[in-house]
Scaffold this motif. Structure first.
Motif, PDB file in Angstrom:
ATOM      1  N   LEU A  83     -35.228 -32.394   6.712  1.00  0.00           N
ATOM      2  CA  LEU A  83     -33.860 -32.987   5.608  1.00  0.00           C
ATOM      3  C   LEU A  83     -33.825 -34.265   4.866  1.00  0.00           C
ATOM      4  CD1 LEU A  83     -31.508 -34.103   8.896  1.00  0.00           C
ATOM      5  CD2 LEU A  83     -31.797 -32.050   7.554  1.00  0.00           C
ATOM      6  N   ASN A  84     -35.184 -34.643   4.442  1.00  0.00           N
ATOM      7  CA  ASN A  84     -35.826 -35.571   3.595  1.00  0.00           C
ATOM      8  C   ASN A  84     -36.036 -34.646   2.255  1.00  0.00           C
ATOM      9  OD1 ASN A  84     -36.509 -37.481   6.238  1.00  0.00           O
ATOM     10  ND2 ASN A  84     -36.438 -38.522   4.875  1.00  0.00           N
ATOM     11  N   LEU A  85     -36.681 -33.850   2.581  1.00  0.00           N
ATOM     12  CA  LEU A  85     -37.405 -33.115   1.648  1.00  0.00           C
ATOM     13  C   LEU A  85     -36.577 -32.443   0.836  1.00  0.00           C
ATOM     14  CD1 LEU A  85     -40.875 -33.781   2.646  1.00  0.00           C
ATOM     15  CD2 LEU A  85     -38.924 -35.122   0.618  1.00  0.00           C
ATOM     16  N   ASP A  86     -36.013 -31.349   1.550  1.00  0.00           N
ATOM     17  CA  ASP A  86     -35.698 -29.789   1.555  1.00  0.00           C
ATOM     18  C   ASP A  86     -34.374 -29.198   0.731  1.00  0.00           C
ATOM     19  OD1 ASP A  86     -38.829 -29.444   2.092  1.00  0.00           O
ATOM     20  OD2 ASP A  86     -38.770 -28.569   3.850  1.00  0.00           O
ATOM     21  N   VAL A  87     -33.791 -30.079   1.840  1.00  0.00           N
ATOM     22  CA  VAL A  87     -32.259 -29.823   1.837  1.00  0.00           C
ATOM     23  C   VAL A  87     -31.382 -30.524   0.630  1.00  0.00           C
ATOM     24  CG1 VAL A  87     -29.926 -30.101   3.038  1.00  0.00           C
ATOM     25  CG2 VAL A  87     -32.015 -29.952   4.502  1.00  0.00           C
ATOM     26  N   ASP A  88     -30.635 -29.979  -0.635  1.00  0.00           N
ATOM     27  CA  ASP A  88     -30.520 -29.994  -1.694  1.00  0.00           C
ATOM     28  C   ASP A  88     -29.328 -31.589  -0.960  1.00  0.00           C
ATOM     29  OD1 ASP A  88     -28.920 -28.085  -0.599  1.00  0.00           O
ATOM     30  OD2 ASP A  88     -28.239 -27.102  -2.392  1.00  0.00           O
TER      31      ASP A  88
END
Length: 136
Positions: A83-88
């Motif tokens: 959620l921190n890195l991949d979700v725009d």
């Protein structure tokens, strides 16, 4: 007024940590959720819509359509992701379940509105014991 809910599931990793805080400060506030190696949950998402039943179809909304909207705009973006890195739509936000619920509301509300219904509630179970409800 009638209410109907669709449940979807997704698995995602996240970490609760403020980049402007030290690791000790993050651990003091967020505990194990600040683990530098991340952690994950098997989330349950409940999307409740409200409105009047269409007398021609007997539906508030077509649940097949609601499932497609939820999957396209949310589940496909979060499932098996960080959620921190991949979700725009979580970029720049602390990846708490509270913030996730608000972000999902913001994404789904306009789509649900197009159907003539209204978004009533986003409920996310992070664990069997912890869940968030957001009513917009």
């Amino acid at each position: 007024m009638i209410y109907i809910t669709r449940r979807e599931s997704f698995n995602a990793a996240h970490k609760l940590a403020r980049p402007d805080w030290s690791e000790d400060e993050n651990t003091a506030v967020f505990g194990k959720c600040a683990n530098p190696n991340w952690h994950g949950h098997n989330y349950q998402l409940f999307v409740t819509v409200k409105g009047e039943v269409n007398p021609e179809t007997g539906f508030l909304v077509d649940l097949k359509w609601l499932k497609q909207v939820i999957n396209k705009h949310v589940i496909d973006k979060v499932d098996h992701k960080n959620l921190n890195l991949d979700v725009d739509f979580m970029k720049g936000k602390l990846a708490s379940t509270e913030n996730l619920a608000i972000a999902i509301w913001d994404i789904l509300a306009p789509h649900v509105g197009e159907s003539g219904a209204q978004l009533h509630c986003i409920k996310i179970y992070e664990t069997d014991n912890n869940y968030v409800e957001y009513f917009g």
